[in-house]
Design a protein around this motif. Structure first.
Motif, PDB file in Angstrom:
ATOM      1  N   LYS A   1       0.930  -1.294  -0.056  1.00 29.75           N
ATOM      2  CA  LYS A   1      -0.004  -0.056   0.165  1.00 29.75           C
ATOM      3  C   LYS A   1       0.929   1.305  -0.039  1.00 29.75           C
ATOM      4  CE  LYS A   1      -3.766  -2.003   2.331  1.00 29.75           C
ATOM      5  NZ  LYS A   1      -4.744  -2.305   3.803  1.00 29.75           N
ATOM      6  N   ASN A   2       2.095   1.176   0.767  1.00 31.15           N
ATOM      7  CA  ASN A   2       2.953   2.299   0.815  1.00 31.15           C
ATOM      8  C   ASN A   2       3.565   2.537  -0.477  1.00 31.15           C
ATOM      9  OD1 ASN A   2       2.380   2.548   3.582  1.00 31.15           O
ATOM     10  ND2 ASN A   2       4.122   1.351   4.216  1.00 31.15           N
ATOM     11  N   LEU A   3       3.824   1.365  -1.159  1.00 32.03           N
ATOM     12  CA  LEU A   3       4.438   1.556  -2.464  1.00 32.03           C
ATOM     13  C   LEU A   3       3.465   2.226  -3.593  1.00 32.03           C
ATOM     14  CD1 LEU A   3       6.915   1.018  -4.500  1.00 32.03           C
ATOM     15  CD2 LEU A   3       6.303  -1.387  -4.637  1.00 32.03           C
ATOM     16  N   GLN A   4       2.230   1.652  -3.399  1.00 29.60           N
ATOM     17  CA  GLN A   4       1.312   2.222  -4.552  1.00 29.60           C
ATOM     18  C   GLN A   4       1.058   3.788  -4.223  1.00 29.60           C
ATOM     19  OE1 GLN A   4      -2.100  -0.186  -3.697  1.00 29.60           O
ATOM     20  NE2 GLN A   4      -1.406  -2.068  -4.836  1.00 29.60           N
ATOM     21  N   ALA A   5       1.057   4.091  -2.660  1.00 29.19           N
ATOM     22  CA  ALA A   5       0.711   5.622  -2.535  1.00 29.19           C
ATOM     23  C   ALA A   5       1.894   6.394  -3.315  1.00 29.19           C
ATOM     24  CB  ALA A   5       0.552   5.746  -1.156  1.00 29.19           C
ATOM     25  N   ALA A   6       3.018   6.024  -2.924  1.00 29.46           N
ATOM     26  CA  ALA A   6       4.313   6.567  -3.387  1.00 29.46           C
ATOM     27  C   ALA A   6       4.372   6.749  -4.740  1.00 29.46           C
ATOM     28  CB  ALA A   6       5.719   5.936  -2.630  1.00 29.46           C
ATOM     29  N   THR A   7       3.944   5.586  -5.624  1.00 26.48           N
ATOM     30  CA  THR A   7       3.883   5.526  -6.950  1.00 26.48           C
ATOM     31  C   THR A   7       3.041   6.527  -7.528  1.00 26.48           C
ATOM     32  OG1 THR A   7       4.496   3.224  -6.974  1.00 26.48           O
ATOM     33  CG2 THR A   7       3.730   4.185  -9.005  1.00 26.48           C
ATOM     34  N   GLU A   8       1.659   6.584  -6.928  1.00 26.52           N
ATOM     35  CA  GLU A   8       0.722   7.566  -7.425  1.00 26.52           C
ATOM     36  C   GLU A   8       1.140   8.929  -7.134  1.00 26.52           C
ATOM     37  OE1 GLU A   8      -2.165   6.955  -9.132  1.00 26.52           O
ATOM     38  OE2 GLU A   8      -1.513   4.821  -9.311  1.00 26.52           O
ATOM     39  N   GLU A   9       1.755   9.241  -5.984  1.00 27.25           N
ATOM     40  CA  GLU A   9       2.400  10.527  -5.727  1.00 27.25           C
ATOM     41  C   GLU A   9       3.355  11.114  -6.700  1.00 27.25           C
ATOM     42  OE1 GLU A   9       3.789  13.190  -1.833  1.00 27.25           O
ATOM     43  OE2 GLU A   9       3.540  10.919  -1.823  1.00 27.25           O
ATOM     44  N   LEU A  10       4.256  10.034  -7.026  1.00 28.83           N
ATOM     45  CA  LEU A  10       5.473  10.407  -8.160  1.00 28.83           C
ATOM     46  C   LEU A  10       4.825  10.725  -9.442  1.00 28.83           C
ATOM     47  CD1 LEU A  10       8.224  10.600  -8.654  1.00 28.83           C
ATOM     48  CD2 LEU A  10       8.426   8.209  -9.039  1.00 28.83           C
ATOM     49  N   LYS A  11       3.580  10.112  -9.822  1.00 28.23           N
ATOM     50  CA  LYS A  11       2.813  10.051 -11.200  1.00 28.23           C
ATOM     51  C   LYS A  11       2.143  11.281 -11.232  1.00 28.23           C
ATOM     52  CE  LYS A  11       1.960   5.357 -12.281  1.00 28.23           C
ATOM     53  NZ  LYS A  11       0.830   4.168 -12.442  1.00 28.23           N
ATOM     54  N   LYS A  12       1.840  11.844 -10.339  1.00 27.51           N
ATOM     55  CA  LYS A  12       0.760  13.238 -10.038  1.00 27.51           C
ATOM     56  C   LYS A  12       1.875  14.130 -10.369  1.00 27.51           C
ATOM     57  CE  LYS A  12      -3.126  11.613  -7.298  1.00 27.51           C
ATOM     58  NZ  LYS A  12      -3.710  11.856  -6.141  1.00 27.51           N
ATOM     59  N   PHE A  13       3.067  14.073  -9.413  1.00 28.14           N
ATOM     60  CA  PHE A  13       3.928  15.260  -9.751  1.00 28.14           C
ATOM     61  C   PHE A  13       4.474  15.130 -11.208  1.00 28.14           C
ATOM     62  CE2 PHE A  13       8.523  16.378  -9.526  1.00 28.14           C
ATOM     63  CZ  PHE A  13       8.491  17.303  -9.011  1.00 28.14           C
ATOM     64  N   MET A  14       4.807  14.162 -11.919  1.00 35.82           N
ATOM     65  CA  MET A  14       5.319  14.040 -13.113  1.00 35.82           C
ATOM     66  C   MET A  14       4.502  14.680 -14.183  1.00 35.82           C
ATOM     67  SD  MET A  14       8.395  12.887 -12.922  1.00 35.82           S
ATOM     68  CE  MET A  14       9.078  12.554 -14.405  1.00 35.82           C
ATOM     69  N   ALA A  15       3.239  14.563 -13.798  1.00 37.56           N
ATOM     70  CA  ALA A  15       2.112  14.898 -14.793  1.00 37.56           C
ATOM     71  C   ALA A  15       1.543  16.439 -14.610  1.00 37.56           C
ATOM     72  CB  ALA A  15       0.890  14.126 -14.403  1.00 37.56           C
ATOM     73  N   GLN A  16       2.600  17.035 -13.623  1.00 41.56           N
ATOM     74  CA  GLN A  16       2.218  18.456 -13.433  1.00 41.56           C
ATOM     75  C   GLN A  16       2.931  19.224 -14.723  1.00 41.56           C
ATOM     76  OE1 GLN A  16       3.617  19.605  -9.624  1.00 41.56           O
ATOM     77  NE2 GLN A  16       1.977  18.456  -8.320  1.00 41.56           N
ATOM     78  N   PRO A  17       2.355  20.489 -15.184  1.00 44.36           N
ATOM     79  CA  PRO A  17       2.961  21.213 -16.193  1.00 44.36           C
ATOM     80  C   PRO A  17       4.229  21.626 -15.589  1.00 44.36           C
ATOM     81  CG  PRO A  17       1.527  22.553 -15.065  1.00 44.36           C
ATOM     82  CD  PRO A  17       1.325  20.896 -14.607  1.00 44.36           C
ATOM     83  N   GLN A  18       5.333  21.969 -16.505  1.00 44.00           N
ATOM     84  CA  GLN A  18       6.773  22.136 -16.471  1.00 44.00           C
ATOM     85  C   GLN A  18       7.645  21.248 -15.632  1.00 44.00           C
ATOM     86  OE1 GLN A  18       6.596  26.180 -14.663  1.00 44.00           O
ATOM     87  NE2 GLN A  18       7.491  26.939 -16.577  1.00 44.00           N
ATOM     88  N   SER A  19       7.547  19.977 -15.936  1.00 45.60           N
ATOM     89  CA  SER A  19       8.209  18.792 -15.173  1.00 45.60           C
ATOM     90  C   SER A  19       9.908  19.105 -15.388  1.00 45.60           C
ATOM     91  CB  SER A  19       8.041  17.571 -15.842  1.00 45.60           C
ATOM     92  OG  SER A  19       8.399  17.489 -17.216  1.00 45.60           O
ATOM     93  N   VAL A  20      10.384  18.297 -14.352  1.00 45.99           N
ATOM     94  CA  VAL A  20      11.746  18.505 -14.521  1.00 45.99           C
ATOM     95  C   VAL A  20      12.517  18.391 -15.657  1.00 45.99           C
ATOM     96  CG1 VAL A  20      13.758  17.439 -13.482  1.00 45.99           C
ATOM     97  CG2 VAL A  20      11.895  17.594 -11.913  1.00 45.99           C
ATOM     98  N   ASN A  21      12.010  17.534 -16.465  1.00 42.12           N
ATOM     99  CA  ASN A  21      12.738  17.425 -17.989  1.00 42.12           C
ATOM    100  C   ASN A  21      12.462  18.454 -18.808  1.00 42.12           C
ATOM    101  OD1 ASN A  21      13.794  14.642 -17.201  1.00 42.12           O
ATOM    102  ND2 ASN A  21      11.747  13.692 -17.984  1.00 42.12           N
ATOM    103  N   GLU A  22      11.218  18.893 -18.668  1.00 44.19           N
ATOM    104  CA  GLU A  22      10.565  20.043 -19.706  1.00 44.19           C
ATOM    105  C   GLU A  22      11.343  21.544 -19.148  1.00 44.19           C
ATOM    106  OE1 GLU A  22       6.540  20.406 -19.231  1.00 44.19           O
ATOM    107  OE2 GLU A  22       6.009  18.759 -20.518  1.00 44.19           O
ATOM    108  N   LEU A  23      11.776  21.652 -17.760  1.00 45.85           N
ATOM    109  CA  LEU A  23      12.343  22.661 -17.281  1.00 45.85           C
ATOM    110  C   LEU A  23      13.798  22.644 -17.761  1.00 45.85           C
ATOM    111  CD1 LEU A  23      10.846  23.122 -13.769  1.00 45.85           C
ATOM    112  CD2 LEU A  23      10.749  24.783 -15.696  1.00 45.85           C
ATOM    113  N   GLN A  24      14.403  21.459 -17.671  1.00 43.82           N
ATOM    114  CA  GLN A  24      15.798  21.173 -18.238  1.00 43.82           C
ATOM    115  C   GLN A  24      15.880  21.661 -19.688  1.00 43.82           C
ATOM    116  OE1 GLN A  24      16.612  17.177 -16.985  1.00 43.82           O
ATOM    117  NE2 GLN A  24      17.339  17.959 -15.004  1.00 43.82           N
ATOM    118  N   GLN A  25      15.029  21.233 -20.554  1.00 45.43           N
ATOM    119  CA  GLN A  25      15.050  21.567 -21.874  1.00 45.43           C
ATOM    120  C   GLN A  25      14.782  22.974 -21.980  1.00 45.43           C
ATOM    121  OE1 GLN A  25      11.945  19.032 -23.631  1.00 45.43           O
ATOM    122  NE2 GLN A  25      13.094  17.199 -23.344  1.00 45.43           N
ATOM    123  N   ASP A  26      13.861  23.685 -21.408  1.00 38.14           N
ATOM    124  CA  ASP A  26      13.747  24.968 -21.365  1.00 38.14           C
ATOM    125  C   ASP A  26      15.205  25.771 -21.154  1.00 38.14           C
ATOM    126  OD1 ASP A  26      11.067  24.505 -22.312  1.00 38.14           O
ATOM    127  OD2 ASP A  26      10.285  25.024 -20.388  1.00 38.14           O
TER     128      ASP A  26
END
Length: 312
Positions: free
Chosen positions: A61-86
């Motif tokens: 359950k903890n792993l699923q919660a951590a996975t979902e939280e990471l997915k939500k963060f990655m789905a936000q605009p201006q992700s880390v990869n996008e910012l690095q490219q910008d």
């Protein structure tokens, strides 16, 4: 039953008046002991497996919660990869601007040098040229002069006139100076515009870098949380699988074996008659010596007399 020193062996000792019965008891006790250990370990591993399964489900359950939280963060605009490219794009843009600015500096210096040279040449060049020529060279003046002399051109042939003409070199140099001034003004405007673009792009770059630092910190936290949850879940899963396999197997049969079965002894191990006789003789001798000394002391104490003191 005792452990053999400095080994992983266990010795089972059985004493009985009947040697065959003693051997039979020892040989029966060994497999019973193996079964007892297997059952005890299976029971213990069964409890451990149940605990590990419960804990594994919690970690899942903890792993699923951590996975979902990471997915939500990655789905936000201006992700880390996008910012690095910008940021990389902004850095390249600033580099291009600075390259253009360097080239414009070179062009400005060359244009200023050409402009100063043209101005210097223009200052030495007269705007008009004074000319002196014969009247007959000018059709208009020649017609007027001929009219006054009754059409005789010979009378006006010796007449001369002064005139001014625009200096073509001056005009050409003046146009060149004007052209260079326009070019220089354009270069200065381009430099100002590029410098302004550099400042704006630099400000945008700093804002992107600040945002990236925040995003990167949050991403690292979530990634570490996910990694820890995954490692913990995998650890409990592995331990649960090991406990489950151990529970379903015969641990005693796999890890414990009878090295040497009991055999019927030829000689009894007890009682040891020779040893008992030797001990009895030693004790009897000690008791006899003690008795002799005691009797001697008693006799000497009984023979002692008290001599009275008589006065006449």
């Amino acid at each position: 039953m005792e452990a053999v020193k400095d080994t992983n062996l266990i010795r089972i000792t059985v004493k009985d008046k009947n040697p065959e019965m003693a051997a039979r008891i020892a040989n029966t006790l060994a497999p019973r002991f193996v079964d007892f250990l297997s059952n005890a370990l299976q029971e213990q591993m069964g409890k451990s497996a149940a605990f590990l399964k419960t804990q594994m489900q919690e970690e899942q359950k903890n792993l699923q919660a951590a996975t979902e939280e990471l997915k939500k963060f990655m789905a936000q605009p201006q992700s880390v990869n996008e910012l690095q490219q910008d940021i990389e794009a902004k850095l390249k843009l600033i580099t291009d601007f600075k390259t253009q600015l360097v080239q414009l500096d070179v062009d400005e210096k060359a244009t200023r040098a050409s402009l100063e040279s043209a101005r210097a040449r223009l200052s030495k060049e007269p705007k008009f040229l004074d000319l002196q020529k014969s009247v007959i060279d000018d059709p208009v003046m020649a017609g007027l002069a001929a009219g006054k002399s009754d059409g005789k051109m010979s009378d006006v042939a010796g007449l001369t006139m002064k005139s001014q003409e625009i200096n073509e070199n001056y005009t050409m140099l003046n146009n060149k100076v004007a052209e260079l001034e326009v070019t220089l003004s354009g270069i200065i405007s381009q430099k100002a515009a590029i410098s302004d673009n550099i400042r704006k792009t630099q400000a945008e770059l700093e804002s992107l870098q600040a945002t990236l630092a925040e995003k990167q910190t949050e991403y690292n936290r979530l990634q570490q949380q996910f990694t820890v949850a995954q490692d913990t879940y995998n650890t409990f899963l592995q331990k649960y699988q090991e406990a489950r396999i151990t529970t379903s197997s015969k641990i005693g049969d796999a890890n414990i074996m009878v090295v040497s079965p009991a055999i019927v002894p030829i000689k009894p191990v007890a009682p040891k008659k020779a040893l008992n006789v030797a001990i009895a003789m030693a004790l009897g001798l000690m008791v006899g010596v003690f008795t002799v000394f005691f009797l001697d002391y008693w006799q000497k104490s009984g023979e002692s007399q008290v001599i009275p003191n008589v006065k006449g």
